[in-house]
Scaffold this motif. Structure first.
Motif, PDB file in Angstrom:
ATOM      1  N   ALA A 171      -3.058   9.814  -9.169  1.00 41.85           N
ATOM      2  CA  ALA A 171      -2.715  11.220  -8.917  1.00 41.85           C
ATOM      3  C   ALA A 171      -1.290  11.364  -8.379  1.00 41.85           C
ATOM      4  N   GLN A 172      -0.748  10.278  -7.816  1.00 43.06           N
ATOM      5  CA  GLN A 172       0.630  10.300  -7.324  1.00 43.06           C
ATOM      6  C   GLN A 172       1.525   9.409  -8.191  1.00 43.06           C
ATOM      7  N   SER A 173       1.293   9.464  -9.493  1.00 40.85           N
ATOM      8  CA  SER A 173       1.974   8.556 -10.419  1.00 40.85           C
ATOM      9  C   SER A 173       3.481   8.767 -10.431  1.00 40.85           C
ATOM     10  N   LEU A 174       4.193   7.675 -10.544  1.00 43.63           N
ATOM     11  CA  LEU A 174       5.637   7.689 -10.730  1.00 43.63           C
ATOM     12  C   LEU A 174       5.934   7.526 -12.213  1.00 43.63           C
ATOM     13  N   ASN A 175       6.871   8.311 -12.703  1.00 42.33           N
ATOM     14  CA  ASN A 175       7.191   8.322 -14.135  1.00 42.33           C
ATOM     15  C   ASN A 175       8.637   7.889 -14.350  1.00 42.33           C
ATOM     16  N   PRO A 176       8.902   6.593 -14.242  1.00 42.49           N
ATOM     17  CA  PRO A 176      10.287   6.123 -14.293  1.00 42.49           C
ATOM     18  C   PRO A 176      10.898   6.218 -15.676  1.00 42.49           C
ATOM     19  N   LEU A 177      12.226   6.349 -15.681  1.00 47.09           N
ATOM     20  CA  LEU A 177      12.997   6.334 -16.917  1.00 47.09           C
ATOM     21  C   LEU A 177      13.256   4.904 -17.343  1.00 47.09           C
ATOM     22  N   ALA A 178      13.400   4.709 -18.641  1.00 45.19           N
ATOM     23  CA  ALA A 178      13.783   3.393 -19.149  1.00 45.19           C
ATOM     24  C   ALA A 178      15.249   3.122 -18.844  1.00 45.19           C
TER      25      ALA A 178
ATOM     26  N   ASN B 294       0.825  -1.207   0.000  1.00 50.02           N
ATOM     27  CA  ASN B 294       0.000   0.000   0.000  1.00 50.02           C
ATOM     28  C   ASN B 294       0.857   1.254   0.000  1.00 50.02           C
ATOM     29  N   THR B 295       2.159   1.085  -0.125  1.00 50.82           N
ATOM     30  CA  THR B 295       3.082   2.219  -0.235  1.00 50.82           C
ATOM     31  C   THR B 295       3.324   2.561  -1.696  1.00 50.82           C
ATOM     32  N   ILE B 296       3.576   1.533  -2.505  1.00 46.67           N
ATOM     33  CA  ILE B 296       3.778   1.675  -3.946  1.00 46.67           C
ATOM     34  C   ILE B 296       2.754   0.762  -4.611  1.00 46.67           C
ATOM     35  N   VAL B 297       1.816   1.348  -5.355  1.00 52.58           N
ATOM     36  CA  VAL B 297       0.618   0.621  -5.791  1.00 52.58           C
ATOM     37  C   VAL B 297       0.440   0.764  -7.306  1.00 52.58           C
ATOM     38  N   PRO B 298       0.108  -0.317  -8.027  1.00 59.58           N
ATOM     39  CA  PRO B 298      -0.159  -0.191  -9.465  1.00 59.58           C
ATOM     40  C   PRO B 298      -1.511   0.471  -9.714  1.00 59.58           C
ATOM     41  N   TYR B 299      -1.583   1.261 -10.793  1.00 57.43           N
ATOM     42  CA  TYR B 299      -2.877   1.866 -11.123  1.00 57.43           C
ATOM     43  C   TYR B 299      -3.337   1.545 -12.541  1.00 57.43           C
ATOM     44  N   ASP B 300      -2.507   0.836 -13.345  1.00 59.25           N
ATOM     45  CA  ASP B 300      -3.019   0.402 -14.650  1.00 59.25           C
ATOM     46  C   ASP B 300      -4.123  -0.628 -14.415  1.00 59.25           C
TER      47      ASP B 300
ATOM     48  N   GLY C  26       9.733  -4.095 -14.104  1.00 55.62           N
ATOM     49  CA  GLY C  26       9.831  -5.216 -15.027  1.00 55.62           C
ATOM     50  C   GLY C  26       8.520  -5.923 -15.289  1.00 55.62           C
ATOM     51  N   ASP C  27       7.484  -5.645 -14.478  1.00 55.62           N
ATOM     52  CA  ASP C  27       6.206  -6.330 -14.676  1.00 55.62           C
ATOM     53  C   ASP C  27       5.289  -5.603 -15.643  1.00 55.62           C
ATOM     54  N   GLY C  28       5.759  -4.483 -16.219  1.00 53.31           N
ATOM     55  CA  GLY C  28       4.960  -3.747 -17.192  1.00 53.31           C
ATOM     56  C   GLY C  28       3.872  -2.895 -16.584  1.00 53.31           C
ATOM     57  N   SER C  29       3.807  -2.822 -15.263  1.00 48.66           N
ATOM     58  CA  SER C  29       2.767  -2.036 -14.607  1.00 48.66           C
ATOM     59  C   SER C  29       3.166  -0.564 -14.509  1.00 48.66           C
ATOM     60  N   THR C  30       2.171   0.270 -14.250  1.00 48.97           N
ATOM     61  CA  THR C  30       2.424   1.669 -13.902  1.00 48.97           C
ATOM     62  C   THR C  30       2.070   1.851 -12.438  1.00 48.97           C
ATOM     63  N   TYR C  31       2.965   2.524 -11.700  1.00 52.35           N
ATOM     64  CA  TYR C  31       2.828   2.618 -10.251  1.00 52.35           C
ATOM     65  C   TYR C  31       2.688   4.058  -9.791  1.00 52.35           C
ATOM     66  N   GLY C  32       2.030   4.194  -8.652  1.00 52.37           N
ATOM     67  CA  GLY C  32       1.950   5.473  -7.964  1.00 52.37           C
ATOM     68  C   GLY C  32       2.195   5.272  -6.485  1.00 52.37           C
ATOM     69  N   LEU C  33       2.351   6.378  -5.768  1.00 50.71           N
ATOM     70  CA  LEU C  33       2.606   6.326  -4.339  1.00 50.71           C
ATOM     71  C   LEU C  33       1.317   6.440  -3.544  1.00 50.71           C
ATOM     72  N   HIS C  34       1.332   5.936  -2.332  1.00 50.17           N
ATOM     73  CA  HIS C  34       0.270   6.195  -1.378  1.00 50.17           C
ATOM     74  C   HIS C  34       0.049   7.713  -1.314  1.00 50.17           C
ATOM     75  N   PRO C  35      -1.185   8.183  -1.250  1.00 51.31           N
ATOM     76  CA  PRO C  35      -1.433   9.630  -1.244  1.00 51.31           C
ATOM     77  C   PRO C  35      -0.671  10.389  -0.164  1.00 51.31           C
ATOM     78  N   SER C  36      -0.385   9.750   0.967  1.00 52.99           N
ATOM     79  CA  SER C  36       0.346  10.431   2.032  1.00 52.99           C
ATOM     80  C   SER C  36       1.805  10.678   1.687  1.00 52.99           C
TER      81      SER C  36
ATOM     82  N   HIS D 290       9.331  -3.280  -0.429  1.00 53.62           N
ATOM     83  CA  HIS D 290       9.998  -2.256  -1.241  1.00 53.62           C
ATOM     84  C   HIS D 290      10.624  -1.190  -0.340  1.00 53.62           C
ATOM     85  N   HIS D 291      11.716  -0.565  -0.869  1.00 51.75           N
ATOM     86  CA  HIS D 291      12.409   0.457  -0.095  1.00 51.75           C
ATOM     87  C   HIS D 291      12.793   1.643  -0.973  1.00 51.75           C
TER      88      HIS D 291
END
Length: 484
Positions: free
Chosen positions: A95-102, A60-66, A113-123, A401-402
């Motif tokens: 709304a807290q999407s992470l936009n990683p570099l390739a 619940n800290t780093i969560v997929p949103y796709d 590596g799992d092809g997902s798009t992730y965002g952070l917990h709103p806090s 995750h850390h």
């Protein structure tokens, strides 16, 4: 003989004991630290361990949103909060999407590596800008390991696992020592300090804790110096004008204590050890107090929280590094209440708000000091939590995750392997290949690899890393390359 020589010679004299190997790891690391100044640096670097006691819920800290992966996450987390589950709302995560570099340059780290798009917990909103600004990275699914291990190997018991998995005390010890094969081992932060302390010219200990005694900083030669977030705690015998037995009714008490610890007057080795420890504490108090009192306040505003005040003092100590003669320092701070068996939605949000605000302020302070590239903060925790839920909370897990934060971080990237979030069911008990079978996620990155990457950036050479982390060779990537 000065205090440092006393400690070095005492350790060197004991090197023949087999019990020392069990307690402290490789003898060559201790011998190097005890007999020579192996390292010298022309720059300054600090490592800051932020330990989240109780076991942070990474899922619940780093969560997929796709759509696909969010559906798996939501099913495992049991639907809407109003229905008693723990799944965060998809829109809030997006709304807290992470936009990683390739991945680039032939270096590890890049898109999940799992092809997902992730965002952070709103806090964690204050940290989103650090990640997307390339100052923070995610290291995926880290945990205590003796060897790499698969679900089949775990379930069949064909590969050994750390003792007492899912136990707070044991797993905290193994996280802080990276030695699941040795419950008496010193901390990996302490072992780093044992190797590098000779690079500092001052007499202050290299390791400073703002959160009491901890295993992470315990060393064979250099131990942690513990102080309060509000400043240095004075030994009571020194008095502050209020202790009448010292200042008024019994001034001889002060004289007697000073005679007790006077240099060169003790006949027994334990008396000398006590006098040495007490004298060092007094010296450290005087050195630190003078340096802090003479330093202007930081302009960066820190939140008035427990973790915020700890990190504020770390920033102040980094600011006075030159006065202390420091080129390398290891700091330890912590926050508690991450053992969220119940009421997790509210409690986890509160905890992550404290963590995010304090960590962002600390990074800003390193920018103010012109040292953002020289200071790396990183998270640790007892373990991750279970992917499966128990109503309004989660149980003890394994992998998690850390975050690594700092100007030297090859940020805006994911490192390691993000695990499946699929739910095991009676109909399909192996739907999630990363699940132990009981909701805990099997780590795919070892604490050893995490520690080795930080130690290498800090200046420990390959031989030193082999001494500090003797099990590292069991894992394919000894350096995760999340630091440049």
């Amino acid at each position: 003989m000065n205090r440092r020589d006393f400690i070095k010679r005492s350790i060197a004299a004991a090197l023949g004991g087999a019990s020392l190997y069990s307690a402290f790891g490789s003898l060559s690391a201790i011998a190097a630290a005890a007999t020579q100044k192996r390292y010298a640096f022309g720059d300054y670097k600090a490592l800051v361990c932020i330990f989240l006691y109780g076991g942070n819920d990474s899922f619940n800290t780093i969560v997929p949103y796709d759509t696909t992966n969010y559906a798996r996450y939501r099913q495992s987390r049991n639907g809407l909060v109003s229905a008693g589950g723990l799944a965060l709302e998809q829109a809030a995560i997006q709304a807290q999407s992470l936009n990683p570099l390739a991945a680039s340059g032939g270096l590890p780290g890049g898109l999940p590596g799992d092809g997902s798009t992730y965002g952070l917990h709103p806090s964690l909103a204050p940290l989103r800008g650090l990640f997307n600004g390339e100052k923070m990275a995610v290291v995926a699914n880290v945990g205590t390991l003796l060897h790499p291990i698969t679900q089949s190997q775990y379930q069949n018991g064909t590969v050994p696992t750390p003792p007492q998995l899912f136990s707070h005390d044991d797993q905290t010890t193994y996280w802080q020592t990276s030695r699941p094969d040795d419950p008496n081992a010193n901390g990996w932060g302490g072992r780093i300090a044992d190797l590098l302390y000779g690079a500092n010219t001052g007499l202050m200990p290299m390791s400073i804790s703002l959160s009491g005694e901890n295993r992470f900083q315990r060393g064979a030669v250099i131990n942690q110096y513990s102080m309060s977030p509000g400043g240095v705690d004075k030994m009571s015998y020194l008095g502050d004008g209020s202790e009448s037995w010292i200042q008024g009714d019994n001034p001889s008490g002060k004289t007697a204590y000073e005679a007790l610890i006077a240099h060169g007057t003790q006949t027994h080795v334990l008396e000398r050890a006590f006098a040495n420890a007490a004298g060092s504490a007094i010296d450290n108090y005087e050195i630190l107090s003078a340096a802090l009192d003479g330093s202007p306040p930081l302009a960066t505003a820190f939140p008035d929280t427990d973790l915020g005040n700890q990190l504020k003092m770390v920033a102040r100590l980094i600011k006075i590094r030159a006065a202390l003669g420091m080129s390398r320092q290891v700091f330890f701070v912590s926050a508690g209440a991450y053992d969220t068996h119940g009421s997790q939605i509210a409690d986890h949000a509160y905890n992550l708000t404290e963590f995010a605000n304090a960590t962002k302020a600390f990074y800003d302070a390193t920018v103010e000091l012109g040292l953002a590239n020289n200071v790396t903060a990183f998270t640790s925790s007892d373990f991750g939590r279970s992917l499966a839920v128990n109503g309004d909370g989660t149980d003890h897990g394994w992998g998690g995750h850390h975050f690594v934060v700092g100007g030297a971080v090859r940020g805006r990237r994911f490192y390691g392997t993000m695990p499946s979030l699929a739910q095991n069911t009676n109909a399909n008990p192996h739907a999630n290949p990363d699940d132990t079978g009981y909701g805990q996620i099997i780590p795919t990155t070892a604490v050893d690899q995490y520690a080795a990457t930080l130690a290498s950036w800090f200046g420990v050479d390959a031989g030193g890393i082999a001494d500090i982390l003797p099990n590292l060779g069991r894992f394919a990537a000894p350096n995760l390359r999340f630091l440049g």
